[in-house]
Design a protein around this motif. Sequence first.
Motif, PDB file in Angstrom:
ATOM      1  N   VAL A  23       0.854  -1.193   0.000  1.00 33.70           N
ATOM      2  CA  VAL A  23       0.000   0.000   0.000  1.00 33.70           C
ATOM      3  C   VAL A  23       0.884   1.236   0.000  1.00 33.70           C
ATOM      4  O   VAL A  23       1.792   1.362   0.829  1.00 33.70           O
ATOM      5  N   ILE A  24       0.624   2.127  -0.937  1.00 35.35           N
ATOM      6  CA  ILE A  24       1.355   3.397  -1.042  1.00 35.35           C
ATOM      7  C   ILE A  24       0.348   4.534  -0.893  1.00 35.35           C
ATOM      8  O   ILE A  24      -0.620   4.600  -1.654  1.00 35.35           O
ATOM      9  N   VAL A  25       0.541   5.385   0.087  1.00 32.97           N
ATOM     10  CA  VAL A  25      -0.361   6.515   0.272  1.00 32.97           C
ATOM     11  C   VAL A  25       0.271   7.770  -0.333  1.00 32.97           C
ATOM     12  O   VAL A  25       1.472   7.999  -0.204  1.00 32.97           O
ATOM     13  N   VAL A  26      -0.555   8.547  -1.005  1.00 33.47           N
ATOM     14  CA  VAL A  26      -0.133   9.823  -1.580  1.00 33.47           C
ATOM     15  C   VAL A  26      -0.858  10.910  -0.805  1.00 33.47           C
ATOM     16  O   VAL A  26      -2.089  10.948  -0.775  1.00 33.47           O
ATOM     17  N   ALA A  27      -0.083  11.780  -0.165  1.00 38.11           N
ATOM     18  CA  ALA A  27      -0.674  12.726   0.770  1.00 38.11           C
ATOM     19  C   ALA A  27      -0.052  14.105   0.594  1.00 38.11           C
ATOM     20  O   ALA A  27       0.989  14.278  -0.050  1.00 38.11           O
ATOM     21  N   SER A  28      -0.715  15.077   1.193  1.00 32.91           N
ATOM     22  CA  SER A  28      -0.189  16.439   1.253  1.00 32.91           C
ATOM     23  C   SER A  28      -0.856  17.125   2.426  1.00 32.91           C
ATOM     24  O   SER A  28      -1.983  16.796   2.797  1.00 32.91           O
ATOM     25  N   GLY A  29      -0.181  18.063   3.007  1.00 34.46           N
ATOM     26  CA  GLY A  29      -0.805  18.816   4.077  1.00 34.46           C
ATOM     27  C   GLY A  29      -1.787  19.833   3.540  1.00 34.46           C
ATOM     28  O   GLY A  29      -2.789  20.143   4.171  1.00 34.46           O
ATOM     29  N   LYS A  30      -1.518  20.357   2.361  1.00 40.22           N
ATOM     30  CA  LYS A  30      -2.311  21.436   1.771  1.00 40.22           C
ATOM     31  C   LYS A  30      -3.119  20.915   0.595  1.00 40.22           C
ATOM     32  O   LYS A  30      -2.639  20.102  -0.189  1.00 40.22           O
ATOM     33  N   GLY A  31      -4.344  21.390   0.451  1.00 38.98           N
ATOM     34  CA  GLY A  31      -5.147  21.048  -0.714  1.00 38.98           C
ATOM     35  C   GLY A  31      -4.756  21.903  -1.913  1.00 38.98           C
ATOM     36  O   GLY A  31      -4.193  22.990  -1.780  1.00 38.98           O
ATOM     37  N   GLY A  32      -5.036  21.402  -3.108  1.00 39.23           N
ATOM     38  CA  GLY A  32      -4.784  22.162  -4.318  1.00 39.23           C
ATOM     39  C   GLY A  32      -3.361  22.128  -4.817  1.00 39.23           C
ATOM     40  O   GLY A  32      -2.980  22.970  -5.637  1.00 39.23           O
ATOM     41  N   GLN A  48     -14.387  -3.627   2.683  1.00 37.20           N
ATOM     42  CA  GLN A  48     -15.511  -4.221   1.960  1.00 37.20           C
ATOM     43  C   GLN A  48     -15.377  -4.039   0.450  1.00 37.20           C
ATOM     44  O   GLN A  48     -16.352  -3.788  -0.251  1.00 37.20           O
ATOM     45  N   VAL A  49     -14.155  -4.145  -0.036  1.00 41.00           N
ATOM     46  CA  VAL A  49     -13.882  -4.059  -1.469  1.00 41.00           C
ATOM     47  C   VAL A  49     -13.111  -5.303  -1.892  1.00 41.00           C
ATOM     48  O   VAL A  49     -12.141  -5.699  -1.240  1.00 41.00           O
ATOM     49  N   ASP A  50     -13.551  -5.921  -2.977  1.00 45.23           N
ATOM     50  CA  ASP A  50     -12.886  -7.107  -3.510  1.00 45.23           C
ATOM     51  C   ASP A  50     -11.852  -6.653  -4.539  1.00 45.23           C
ATOM     52  O   ASP A  50     -12.156  -6.465  -5.721  1.00 45.23           O
ATOM     53  N   TRP A  51     -10.603  -6.477  -4.088  1.00 45.10           N
ATOM     54  CA  TRP A  51      -9.549  -5.978  -4.956  1.00 45.10           C
ATOM     55  C   TRP A  51      -8.946  -7.075  -5.831  1.00 45.10           C
ATOM     56  O   TRP A  51      -8.187  -6.767  -6.758  1.00 45.10           O
ATOM     57  N   GLY A  52      -9.233  -8.315  -5.541  1.00 46.73           N
ATOM     58  CA  GLY A  52      -8.540  -9.388  -6.241  1.00 46.73           C
ATOM     59  C   GLY A  52      -7.099  -9.453  -5.770  1.00 46.73           C
ATOM     60  O   GLY A  52      -6.806  -9.323  -4.579  1.00 46.73           O
ATOM     61  N   GLN A  53      -6.163  -9.651  -6.706  1.00 44.98           N
ATOM     62  CA  GLN A  53      -4.741  -9.702  -6.378  1.00 44.98           C
ATOM     63  C   GLN A  53      -4.053  -8.463  -6.945  1.00 44.98           C
ATOM     64  O   GLN A  53      -4.050  -8.251  -8.159  1.00 44.98           O
ATOM     65  N   LEU A  54      -3.489  -7.639  -6.066  1.00 37.58           N
ATOM     66  CA  LEU A  54      -2.834  -6.400  -6.476  1.00 37.58           C
ATOM     67  C   LEU A  54      -1.375  -6.399  -6.013  1.00 37.58           C
ATOM     68  O   LEU A  54      -1.066  -6.829  -4.896  1.00 37.58           O
ATOM     69  N   ASP A  55      -0.510  -5.911  -6.880  1.00 34.03           N
ATOM     70  CA  ASP A  55       0.868  -5.658  -6.464  1.00 34.03           C
ATOM     71  C   ASP A  55       0.964  -4.377  -5.657  1.00 34.03           C
ATOM     72  O   ASP A  55       1.679  -4.315  -4.655  1.00 34.03           O
ATOM     73  N   TYR A  56       0.235  -3.349  -6.101  1.00 31.85           N
ATOM     74  CA  TYR A  56       0.255  -2.053  -5.411  1.00 31.85           C
ATOM     75  C   TYR A  56      -1.164  -1.517  -5.305  1.00 31.85           C
ATOM     76  O   TYR A  56      -1.949  -1.611  -6.258  1.00 31.85           O
ATOM     77  N   LEU A  57      -1.465  -0.938  -4.160  1.00 32.62           N
ATOM     78  CA  LEU A  57      -2.685  -0.154  -3.984  1.00 32.62           C
ATOM     79  C   LEU A  57      -2.267   1.274  -3.644  1.00 32.62           C
ATOM     80  O   LEU A  57      -1.651   1.510  -2.601  1.00 32.62           O
ATOM     81  N   VAL A  58      -2.561   2.191  -4.540  1.00 30.06           N
ATOM     82  CA  VAL A  58      -2.250   3.607  -4.320  1.00 30.06           C
ATOM     83  C   VAL A  58      -3.462   4.261  -3.663  1.00 30.06           C
ATOM     84  O   VAL A  58      -4.579   4.168  -4.182  1.00 30.06           O
ATOM     85  N   VAL A  59      -3.246   4.905  -2.525  1.00 25.49           N
ATOM     86  CA  VAL A  59      -4.322   5.522  -1.760  1.00 25.49           C
ATOM     87  C   VAL A  59      -4.193   7.037  -1.870  1.00 25.49           C
ATOM     88  O   VAL A  59      -3.185   7.617  -1.462  1.00 25.49           O
ATOM     89  N   ASP A  60      -5.232   7.658  -2.434  1.00 29.03           N
ATOM     90  CA  ASP A  60      -5.280   9.116  -2.532  1.00 29.03           C
ATOM     91  C   ASP A  60      -5.893   9.653  -1.248  1.00 29.03           C
ATOM     92  O   ASP A  60      -7.102   9.539  -1.019  1.00 29.03           O
ATOM     93  N   MET A  61      -5.058  10.246  -0.404  1.00 34.29           N
ATOM     94  CA  MET A  61      -5.496  10.729   0.902  1.00 34.29           C
ATOM     95  C   MET A  61      -6.075  12.144   0.785  1.00 34.29           C
ATOM     96  O   MET A  61      -5.718  12.894  -0.133  1.00 34.29           O
ATOM     97  N   PRO A  62      -6.941  12.531   1.715  1.00 31.17           N
ATOM     98  CA  PRO A  62      -7.400  13.922   1.736  1.00 31.17           C
ATOM     99  C   PRO A  62      -6.317  14.840   2.285  1.00 31.17           C
ATOM    100  O   PRO A  62      -5.342  14.364   2.886  1.00 31.17           O
ATOM    101  N   PRO A  63      -6.456  16.143   2.084  1.00 32.41           N
ATOM    102  CA  PRO A  63      -5.474  17.069   2.671  1.00 32.41           C
ATOM    103  C   PRO A  63      -5.542  17.036   4.196  1.00 32.41           C
ATOM    104  O   PRO A  63      -6.551  16.654   4.787  1.00 32.41           O
ATOM    105  N   GLY A  64      -4.457  17.466   4.829  1.00 37.98           N
ATOM    106  CA  GLY A  64      -4.453  17.613   6.276  1.00 37.98           C
ATOM    107  C   GLY A  64      -3.861  16.421   7.006  1.00 37.98           C
ATOM    108  O   GLY A  64      -3.279  15.511   6.413  1.00 37.98           O
ATOM    109  N   THR A  65      -4.048  16.436   8.328  1.00 35.56           N
ATOM    110  CA  THR A  65      -3.499  15.394   9.200  1.00 35.56           C
ATOM    111  C   THR A  65      -4.547  14.988  10.231  1.00 35.56           C
ATOM    112  O   THR A  65      -4.277  14.942  11.429  1.00 35.56           O
TER     113      THR A  65
END
Length: 375
Positions: free
Chosen positions: A98-107, A215-232
Amino acid sequence: MEAERCYGTSSPRARRDGFRIGLQAVFRAMGVWRRLLVFGGVSLRGCGGVRVPLGGSRLVICRRQFSGAESETLKQRRSQIMSRGLPKQKPIEGVKQVIVVASGKGGVGKSTTAVNLALALAANDSCKFSEQRSTETGEGKSKAVGLLDVDVYGPSIPKMMNLKGNPELSQSNLMRPLLNYGIACMSMGFLVEETAPLVWRGLMVMSAIEKLLRQVDWGQLDYLVVDMPPGTGDVQLSVSQNIPISGAVIVSTPQDIALMDAHKGAEMFRKVHVPVLGLVQNMSVFQCPKCKHKTHIFGADGARRLARTLDLDILGDIPLHLNIREASDTGQPIVFSQPESDEAKAYLRIATEVVRRLPPPPESFPKCLGNLPGL
């Protein structure tokens, strides 16, 4: 007189002693041994305190010194108490990393980066020995990649990936991700109307995040990229504490205002023991399409300075380019629609740097090495 005033009859004295013992127990539970308490003429015995008159009351200063061993024991005990309420991390079934993509600031282009990173990961092969393996075994270089949008208040993935509709349910009553450009996608945007605002409190958001994670059937994944919301806030903590994360990518523009929040975002992941893979400097430079003059609209190399401060790497620079914006707005990400462009190649280089810093997944690493001579 002092004794009579402080203790009086046996019953008030018993009450005061009970109060003192209870208060000391609270101090011990809190793990803090210096407090300023104002009591009307009541002192705490056995606390090593000093009474200071203050307008008819007494200021009681409680101090207790600990040896190094005792202090370390208290720290360990405090960590154990604090960890009791944390959820147990449980991997997402079928997902290797799992790879999360994040930022403190929106936009700052976080969702655009997440989408193109997912496509770039699917186009790149993470194994160091990919060329030899593909030659000897005939295996393709494409990786199975998923994209999860946990920005429940402002989901962008449906539009950027040109997807609409409600997810179907599997036989096990799990949602099936929607698929486009070879990427399996799940977003709150698939479950609500495009223009409908989500006016939810924290508990409802946490429930939605739990469903998107479990509750999501992802099947078999090498990578799951997670688009996080802004902030902490709650969402970041919930994701970080519920699933094992291989690494976080922090996206920021070179602007000082954005960098302040990017700094906070990186520190947050460190506090919850998520490795930060590095920073992506987005909108780093604008080049005039006519005269080719380069202008640093948001400043020059701000993310690089922040990376040095945090002892992190810069994964790459993404220019401020019209093609990236147009491709995202039309639902045809630039890595897919213009793979030979300089902008797409910038995302591909970032994906390579991300994979290089990921820990090898236990299942795939032996398989990757299995076809090497002597293994």
